[in-house]
Design a protein around this motif. Structure first.
Motif, PDB file in Angstrom:
ATOM      1  N   GLY A 217       0.930  -1.093   0.150  1.00 33.08           N
ATOM      2  CA  GLY A 217      -0.050   0.122   0.031  1.00 33.08           C
ATOM      3  C   GLY A 217       0.876   1.135  -0.164  1.00 33.08           C
ATOM      4  N   ALA A 218       0.380   2.304   0.904  1.00 32.19           N
ATOM      5  CA  ALA A 218       1.181   3.288   0.899  1.00 32.19           C
ATOM      6  C   ALA A 218       0.849   4.181   2.173  1.00 32.19           C
ATOM      7  CB  ALA A 218       0.761   4.511  -0.222  1.00 32.19           C
ATOM      8  N   ARG A 228      -1.968   5.557   6.632  1.00 30.81           N
ATOM      9  CA  ARG A 228      -1.601   4.484   5.912  1.00 30.81           C
ATOM     10  C   ARG A 228      -2.687   3.893   5.144  1.00 30.81           C
ATOM     11  NH1 ARG A 228       3.713   1.829   7.055  1.00 30.81           N
ATOM     12  NH2 ARG A 228       4.609   3.150   8.475  1.00 30.81           N
ATOM     13  N   VAL A 229      -2.653   3.423   4.036  1.00 31.66           N
ATOM     14  CA  VAL A 229      -3.538   2.583   3.472  1.00 31.66           C
ATOM     15  C   VAL A 229      -3.160   1.313   2.690  1.00 31.66           C
ATOM     16  CG1 VAL A 229      -4.950   4.753   2.764  1.00 31.66           C
ATOM     17  CG2 VAL A 229      -3.377   3.807   1.024  1.00 31.66           C
ATOM     18  N   PRO A 230      -3.948   0.228   2.739  1.00 31.08           N
ATOM     19  CA  PRO A 230      -3.466  -1.009   1.992  1.00 31.08           C
ATOM     20  C   PRO A 230      -3.690  -1.018   0.436  1.00 31.08           C
ATOM     21  CG  PRO A 230      -5.804  -1.345   3.062  1.00 31.08           C
ATOM     22  CD  PRO A 230      -5.484  -0.024   3.341  1.00 31.08           C
ATOM     23  N   PHE A 246       0.000   5.826  -9.752  1.00 30.23           N
ATOM     24  CA  PHE A 246      -0.126   6.450  -8.329  1.00 30.23           C
ATOM     25  C   PHE A 246       0.266   8.022  -8.422  1.00 30.23           C
ATOM     26  CE2 PHE A 246       1.282   8.032  -4.176  1.00 30.23           C
ATOM     27  CZ  PHE A 246       0.441   6.959  -3.495  1.00 30.23           C
ATOM     28  N   GLN A 247       1.427   8.520  -8.826  1.00 35.15           N
ATOM     29  CA  GLN A 247       1.772   9.771  -8.951  1.00 35.15           C
ATOM     30  C   GLN A 247       0.584  10.761  -9.771  1.00 35.15           C
ATOM     31  OE1 GLN A 247       3.602  10.645  -6.894  1.00 35.15           O
ATOM     32  NE2 GLN A 247       4.111  13.249  -7.556  1.00 35.15           N
ATOM     33  N   ALA A 248      -0.046  10.189 -10.885  1.00 32.64           N
ATOM     34  CA  ALA A 248      -0.921  10.892 -11.504  1.00 32.64           C
ATOM     35  C   ALA A 248      -2.154  11.201 -10.720  1.00 32.64           C
ATOM     36  CB  ALA A 248      -1.213  10.212 -13.126  1.00 32.64           C
ATOM     37  N   ALA A 249      -2.641   9.962 -10.128  1.00 33.17           N
ATOM     38  CA  ALA A 249      -3.935  10.262  -9.398  1.00 33.17           C
ATOM     39  C   ALA A 249      -3.557  11.236  -8.218  1.00 33.17           C
ATOM     40  CB  ALA A 249      -4.052   8.865  -8.697  1.00 33.17           C
ATOM     41  N   CYS A 283      -5.127   6.776  -5.161  1.00 25.57           N
ATOM     42  CA  CYS A 283      -3.904   6.412  -5.604  1.00 25.57           C
ATOM     43  C   CYS A 283      -3.307   5.056  -5.900  1.00 25.57           C
ATOM     44  CB  CYS A 283      -2.935   7.221  -4.828  1.00 25.57           C
ATOM     45  SG  CYS A 283      -2.807   9.166  -4.920  1.00 25.57           S
ATOM     46  N   VAL A 284      -3.611   4.439  -4.673  1.00 18.78           N
ATOM     47  CA  VAL A 284      -3.126   3.072  -4.792  1.00 18.78           C
ATOM     48  C   VAL A 284      -4.029   2.056  -5.616  1.00 18.78           C
ATOM     49  CG1 VAL A 284      -2.066   2.861  -2.385  1.00 18.78           C
ATOM     50  CG2 VAL A 284      -4.445   2.178  -2.634  1.00 18.78           C
ATOM     51  N   THR A 285      -5.232   2.260  -5.753  1.00 20.32           N
ATOM     52  CA  THR A 285      -6.143   1.833  -6.679  1.00 20.32           C
ATOM     53  C   THR A 285      -5.784   2.097  -8.121  1.00 20.32           C
ATOM     54  OG1 THR A 285      -8.083   2.197  -5.180  1.00 20.32           O
ATOM     55  CG2 THR A 285      -8.572   1.435  -7.413  1.00 20.32           C
TER      56      THR A 285
END
Length: 317
Positions: A217-218, A228-230, A246-249, A283-285
């Motif tokens: 995750g991040a 924190r997120v998974p 991730f960065q674009a989101a 972002c993680v999605t």
């Protein structure tokens, strides 16, 4: 008003060498170019400020950007296009070696730029890195603007960790937001865990540090919070371009905020842990969706919204 993100950095051709394969496959890309394409697919007004050579790899890059529909400001400079040899293991993870060329002149972003994003080789390879740094300083001095950096460490272009860290910290000092992977931080700050390293980056001036953990995750840290997120569980095809998606989101979420909402001089950042967790989950999605595809193929806004609505991501504070 739809706020513009200008992405400043290299374009290159990846020479993809898969484990066990006898052929090398050329693929145009580069982290900044991938981020710009990701932003374009999310519907964010975007300009890519970059440079490439008048050579066969440059022709491949130009066609790729044209097909992607990304508005480009091509700066003069450099007789050749950057090349990267990407070794893909059986799991689809890549390691890189580079033929680096980054010598743009006359760099400038559109006047309506709200966020300037840069990172990767563009902040390390000279003489271009110093020119990008000056552009970041100029934009950050303007009211309501922000600079966002993705460190995206590539030791092949500078194997001395101390020298690489010094090159990165010049940019961290002028950034509002800095993003890195846990692997980046291990290279820059051996001996520190990821959270300690992220807080070390905050000490240089950014208001937000975001760290990606791959399948873990991040997390993000500010002066007063850590969230924190998974990561969603997906069937991974390869991981190429996941960090850029991730960065674009992340950039899209930041640019959606009203510059007038946080005083006259700073772009507002996510307000509180719950807001920050929602941003990170998005972002993680986006990164996870990219991992289900071959190559750097970030999601559209509709695909990302569908995945979030289906509960692909969730957040832990």
């Amino acid at each position: 008003m739809a706020h513009r993100v200008s992405v400043v950095g290299e374009v290159l051709v990846d020479l993809l060498w898969k484990a066990g394969a006898s052929e090398v496959v050329p693929a145009p890309g580069g982290s900044p170019a991938n981020v710009a394409i990701g932003l374009r697919r999310l519907g964010r007004p975007t300009t890519l400020v970059t440079s490439w050579g008048d050579d066969p790899p440059g022709t491949l890059v130009a066609g790729h950007l044209r097909r992607a529909g990304v508005p480009v400001r091509r700066a003069p400079g450099g007789g050749r296009t950057m090349l990267a040899l990407a070794y893909l293991d059986a799991a689809g993870s890549a390691t890189y070696d580079f033929l680096a060329a980054w010598d743009p002149t006359g760099l400038a972003v559109p006047g309506d730029t709200t966020i300037l994003h840069t990172g990767s080789l563009a902040i390390v390879v000279e003489p271009g890195a110093s020119r990008v740094l000056e552009l970041c300083r100029d934009l950050r001095a303007r009211p309501g603007r922000a600079v966002v950096i993705d460190l995206n460490v590539r030791p092949a272009v500078q194997p001395d960790p101390a020298a690489y860290r010094d090159a990165c910290l010049r940019f961290v000092e002028v950034a509002d937001v800095v993003k890195a992977s846990d692997e980046d931080l291990r290279l820059l700050y051996p001996g520190l865990d990821a959270a300690e390293a992220a807080r070390a980056l905050l000490s240089y001036g950014p208001r937000l540090a975001v760290v990606t953990l791959g399948p873990g995750g991040a997390f993000a840290v500010t002066a007063g919070a850590e969230v924190r997120v998974p990561a969603p569980v997906v069937a991974v095809r390869d991981t190429v371009g996941a960090g850029d998606a991730f960065q674009a989101a992340l950039l899209d979420a930041l640019a959606a905020r009203d510059p007038a909402g946080d005083g006259a001089d700073r772009l507002p950042l996510p307000a509180g842990p719950a807001d920050l967790a929602r941003v990170l989950t998005r972002c993680v999605t986006a990164a996870a969706l990219t991992c289900t595809r071959v190559g750097a193929d970030p999601p559209t806004a509709a695909e990302l919204e569908d995945a979030l609505s289906a509960g692909t991501g969730s957040a832990d504070e």
